[in-house]
Scaffold this motif. Structure first.
Motif, PDB file in Angstrom:
ATOM      1  N   PHE A  78       1.236  -1.405  -0.118  1.00 68.69           N
ATOM      2  CA  PHE A  78       0.330   0.385   0.199  1.00 68.69           C
ATOM      3  C   PHE A  78       0.697   1.230   0.110  1.00 68.69           C
ATOM      4  O   PHE A  78       0.374   2.514  -0.167  1.00 68.69           O
ATOM      5  CB  PHE A  78      -1.131   0.186   1.157  1.00 68.69           C
ATOM      6  CG  PHE A  78      -2.254  -1.233   1.207  1.00 68.69           C
ATOM      7  CD1 PHE A  78      -2.926  -0.537   0.203  1.00 68.69           C
ATOM      8  CD2 PHE A  78      -1.939  -2.117   1.943  1.00 68.69           C
ATOM      9  CE1 PHE A  78      -4.089  -2.343   0.382  1.00 68.69           C
ATOM     10  CE2 PHE A  78      -2.724  -3.052   1.612  1.00 68.69           C
ATOM     11  CZ  PHE A  78      -3.656  -3.109   1.031  1.00 68.69           C
ATOM     12  N   ARG A  79       1.417   1.078   0.703  1.00 70.14           N
ATOM     13  CA  ARG A  79       2.744   2.805   0.295  1.00 70.14           C
ATOM     14  C   ARG A  79       3.280   2.774  -0.733  1.00 70.14           C
ATOM     15  O   ARG A  79       3.470   4.127  -1.670  1.00 70.14           O
ATOM     16  CB  ARG A  79       4.070   1.835   0.921  1.00 70.14           C
ATOM     17  CG  ARG A  79       4.996   0.760   0.475  1.00 70.14           C
ATOM     18  CD  ARG A  79       6.401   1.228   0.499  1.00 70.14           C
ATOM     19  NE  ARG A  79       6.940  -0.740   0.279  1.00 70.14           N
ATOM     20  CZ  ARG A  79       7.981  -0.352  -0.516  1.00 70.14           C
ATOM     21  NH1 ARG A  79       8.287   0.814  -0.799  1.00 70.14           N
ATOM     22  NH2 ARG A  79       8.827  -0.982  -1.416  1.00 70.14           N
ATOM     23  N   LYS A  80       3.614   1.544  -1.871  1.00 72.90           N
ATOM     24  CA  LYS A  80       2.950   2.800  -2.922  1.00 72.90           C
ATOM     25  C   LYS A  80       2.548   3.441  -3.665  1.00 72.90           C
ATOM     26  O   LYS A  80       2.226   4.699  -4.731  1.00 72.90           O
ATOM     27  CB  LYS A  80       3.150   1.074  -4.415  1.00 72.90           C
ATOM     28  CG  LYS A  80       4.476   0.510  -4.917  1.00 72.90           C
ATOM     29  CD  LYS A  80       4.292  -0.791  -5.366  1.00 72.90           C
ATOM     30  CE  LYS A  80       5.336  -1.421  -5.642  1.00 72.90           C
ATOM     31  NZ  LYS A  80       5.158  -2.573  -6.690  1.00 72.90           N
ATOM     32  N   VAL A  81       0.685   3.758  -3.427  1.00 70.20           N
ATOM     33  CA  VAL A  81      -0.190   4.749  -3.371  1.00 70.20           C
ATOM     34  C   VAL A  81       0.570   5.406  -3.091  1.00 70.20           C
ATOM     35  O   VAL A  81      -0.111   6.788  -3.462  1.00 70.20           O
ATOM     36  CB  VAL A  81      -1.237   3.734  -2.790  1.00 70.20           C
ATOM     37  CG1 VAL A  81      -2.337   5.093  -2.834  1.00 70.20           C
ATOM     38  CG2 VAL A  81      -2.216   3.028  -3.044  1.00 70.20           C
ATOM     39  N   SER A  82       1.065   6.124  -1.411  1.00 69.02           N
ATOM     40  CA  SER A  82       1.371   7.444  -1.148  1.00 69.02           C
ATOM     41  C   SER A  82       2.385   7.969  -2.460  1.00 69.02           C
ATOM     42  O   SER A  82       3.035   8.784  -2.402  1.00 69.02           O
ATOM     43  CB  SER A  82       2.046   6.902   0.278  1.00 69.02           C
ATOM     44  OG  SER A  82       2.682   6.296   0.526  1.00 69.02           O
ATOM     45  N   ILE A  83       3.665   6.587  -2.687  1.00 69.24           N
ATOM     46  CA  ILE A  83       5.011   7.266  -3.366  1.00 69.24           C
ATOM     47  C   ILE A  83       4.345   7.620  -4.391  1.00 69.24           C
ATOM     48  O   ILE A  83       4.820   8.449  -5.811  1.00 69.24           O
ATOM     49  CB  ILE A  83       6.017   5.637  -2.879  1.00 69.24           C
ATOM     50  CG1 ILE A  83       5.940   5.891  -2.117  1.00 69.24           C
ATOM     51  CG2 ILE A  83       7.020   6.776  -4.233  1.00 69.24           C
ATOM     52  CD1 ILE A  83       7.084   4.382  -2.027  1.00 69.24           C
ATOM     53  N   ALA A  84       3.178   6.652  -5.260  1.00 67.07           N
ATOM     54  CA  ALA A  84       2.709   7.308  -7.129  1.00 67.07           C
ATOM     55  C   ALA A  84       1.948   8.872  -6.279  1.00 67.07           C
ATOM     56  O   ALA A  84       2.216   9.488  -7.433  1.00 67.07           O
ATOM     57  CB  ALA A  84       1.937   6.013  -7.256  1.00 67.07           C
ATOM     58  N   ALA A  85       1.207   9.164  -5.279  1.00 65.57           N
ATOM     59  CA  ALA A  85       0.501   9.961  -5.046  1.00 65.57           C
ATOM     60  C   ALA A  85       1.371  11.041  -5.001  1.00 65.57           C
ATOM     61  O   ALA A  85       0.928  12.679  -5.666  1.00 65.57           O
ATOM     62  CB  ALA A  85      -0.605  10.087  -4.273  1.00 65.57           C
ATOM     63  N   THR A  86       2.280  11.260  -3.655  1.00 69.39           N
ATOM     64  CA  THR A  86       3.180  12.780  -3.558  1.00 69.39           C
ATOM     65  C   THR A  86       4.209  12.518  -5.152  1.00 69.39           C
ATOM     66  O   THR A  86       4.454  13.673  -5.733  1.00 69.39           O
ATOM     67  CB  THR A  86       4.377  12.097  -2.904  1.00 69.39           C
ATOM     68  OG1 THR A  86       3.828  11.791  -1.667  1.00 69.39           O
ATOM     69  CG2 THR A  86       5.083  12.809  -2.553  1.00 69.39           C
ATOM     70  N   THR A  87       4.801  11.470  -6.058  1.00 70.02           N
ATOM     71  CA  THR A  87       5.457  12.016  -7.125  1.00 70.02           C
ATOM     72  C   THR A  87       4.550  12.452  -8.338  1.00 70.02           C
ATOM     73  O   THR A  87       5.361  13.691  -9.071  1.00 70.02           O
ATOM     74  CB  THR A  87       6.025  10.404  -7.655  1.00 70.02           C
ATOM     75  OG1 THR A  87       6.475  10.144  -7.122  1.00 70.02           O
ATOM     76  CG2 THR A  87       6.702  10.797  -9.161  1.00 70.02           C
ATOM     77  N   ILE A  88       3.294  11.659  -8.934  1.00 67.58           N
ATOM     78  CA  ILE A  88       2.498  11.923  -9.407  1.00 67.58           C
ATOM     79  C   ILE A  88       2.804  14.026  -9.308  1.00 67.58           C
ATOM     80  O   ILE A  88       1.412  15.030 -10.558  1.00 67.58           O
ATOM     81  CB  ILE A  88       1.116  11.719  -9.765  1.00 67.58           C
ATOM     82  CG1 ILE A  88       1.713  11.178 -10.330  1.00 67.58           C
ATOM     83  CG2 ILE A  88       0.559  11.835 -10.826  1.00 67.58           C
ATOM     84  CD1 ILE A  88       1.153   9.199 -10.722  1.00 67.58           C
ATOM     85  N   TYR A  89       0.785  13.847  -7.743  1.00 64.97           N
ATOM     86  CA  TYR A  89       0.981  15.717  -7.931  1.00 64.97           C
ATOM     87  C   TYR A  89       2.307  16.435  -7.681  1.00 64.97           C
ATOM     88  O   TYR A  89       2.078  17.475  -8.217  1.00 64.97           O
ATOM     89  CB  TYR A  89       0.270  15.087  -6.694  1.00 64.97           C
ATOM     90  CG  TYR A  89      -1.208  15.060  -6.777  1.00 64.97           C
ATOM     91  CD1 TYR A  89      -2.414  15.260  -7.615  1.00 64.97           C
ATOM     92  CD2 TYR A  89      -1.469  13.789  -6.454  1.00 64.97           C
ATOM     93  CE1 TYR A  89      -3.440  15.409  -7.905  1.00 64.97           C
ATOM     94  CE2 TYR A  89      -2.656  13.432  -7.190  1.00 64.97           C
ATOM     95  CZ  TYR A  89      -4.203  14.165  -6.956  1.00 64.97           C
ATOM     96  OH  TYR A  89      -5.804  13.936  -7.769  1.00 64.97           O
ATOM     97  N   ALA A  90       2.793  16.247  -6.888  1.00 65.20           N
ATOM     98  CA  ALA A  90       4.369  17.263  -7.007  1.00 65.20           C
ATOM     99  C   ALA A  90       4.723  17.417  -8.844  1.00 65.20           C
ATOM    100  O   ALA A  90       4.571  18.773  -8.841  1.00 65.20           O
ATOM    101  CB  ALA A  90       5.396  16.488  -6.568  1.00 65.20           C
TER     102      ALA A  90
END
Length: 306
Positions: A158-170
């Motif tokens: 599930f940590r991939k969701v937070s990593i993907a969200a941080t990367t894409i929205y940033a």
């Protein structure tokens, strides 16, 4: 019964009498076209700039377009202020998505789709969909690659969701912010640079990421050649949208600065795609612990797992 004198138009008699009294009077016939004087102060266009005006639009067209869609501005702390950023219908969003997936050669994406009504609805949900698509597809890809191995136990990451969200929205917010600030700074140096609003730049970046949603789903295929072909294809489509949008804005600047700006935009866009593929799908082989097999004589044998 009415006589011929009663049916006679009095206006014609009056006109005839006036002409008889003043033969030098000027008359105008309604059948003759009236020549409309042209504007003597119209701006002369330079050769080869007609295409540029079509891409970027003249100042008059921009003002007319902006005034046509002008809305009452509300204070930024009210809900009505942010509601205007989501005031789009389904047809507009689909049209902009189609324009980002099938870019028209020689057409400016902002002028063609965004400037009349820039929005945050499409970019927000495109980024949200891309986050979950990459996270879910990455987990499925990892599961398919290691399927059948006796030492592998699937654990959702599930940590991939937070990593993907941080990367894409940033990427979708910080890069447009930096680019907007750079264009504003260069606009003070070079007057011919076309200035985009921050909202318009966010729209361009948000809609340009849509092509990666179906691409991330196809990245589940455990073939590196297929994945890299999809990366190159997606980069060509989304990168062309950014190129045709921002190159007309900086081409009148110093040649080196203009080329460096566009190259940086495309490089960051490529790093996002390659980074997502490398981290979420091409993860290194997991080093599983060697299983311990008990022997019949009471000793244990450790086998090496490959």
């Amino acid at each position: 019964m009415a006589t011929a004198d009663d049916l006679k138009f009095q206006e014609f008699d009056d006109a005839a009498n006036l002409l008889a009294a003043n033969p030098d009077a000027t008359t105008i016939s309604i059948d003759e076209p009236v020549e409309i004087p042209t504007n003597q102060h119209s701006r002369l266009q330079e050769p080869g700039r007609e295409e540029d005006d079509e891409l970027l639009g003249t100042d008059d067209s921009d003002k007319t377009e902006l005034l046509a869609g002008q809305k009452k501005s509300a204070p930024f702390w009210t809900f009505e202020y942010y509601q205007t950023f989501f005031d789009v219908d389904t047809y507009q969003v689909l049209d902009r998505i189609k324009g980002s997936v099938f870019p028209v050669p020689g057409k400016n994406f902002v002028r063609l789709y965004i400037r009349s009504n820039p929005d945050l609805y499409g970019p927000f949900w495109i980024c949200a969909t891309l986050v979950f698509t990459i996270a879910v597809s990455g987990n499925l890809s990892n599961f398919i690659i290691h399927l059948g191995k006796p030492t592998y136990h699937y654990v959702p990451e599930f940590r991939k969701v937070s990593i993907a969200a941080t990367t894409i929205y940033a990427y979708a917010w910080l890069v447009p912010l930096a680019l907007w600030g750079f264009l504003m700074w260069r606009n003070t140096k070079v007057m011919n640079i076309v200035s985009y609003s921050f909202l318009e730049i966010v729209c361009v970046y948000g809609y340009s990421l849509f092509i990666y949603i179906p691409t991330a789903i196809l990245w589940i295929i455990p073939q590196k050649v297929v994945r890299w072909v999809l990366v190159v294809f997606s980069l060509c489509l989304s990168g062309s949208v950014l190129l045709m949008t921002f190159w007309p804005a900086v081409r009148d600047d110093n040649r080196r600065i203009a080329v460096a700006t566009v190259a940086t935009i495309l490089l960051l866009h490529a790093l996002l795609a390659v980074g997502c593929l490398a981290y979420f799908f091409d993860a290194p082989e997991l080093d599983f612990p060697a299983p311990i097999i008990p022997a019949h004589n009471g000793t244990t044998v450790i086998t090496k797992s490959h």
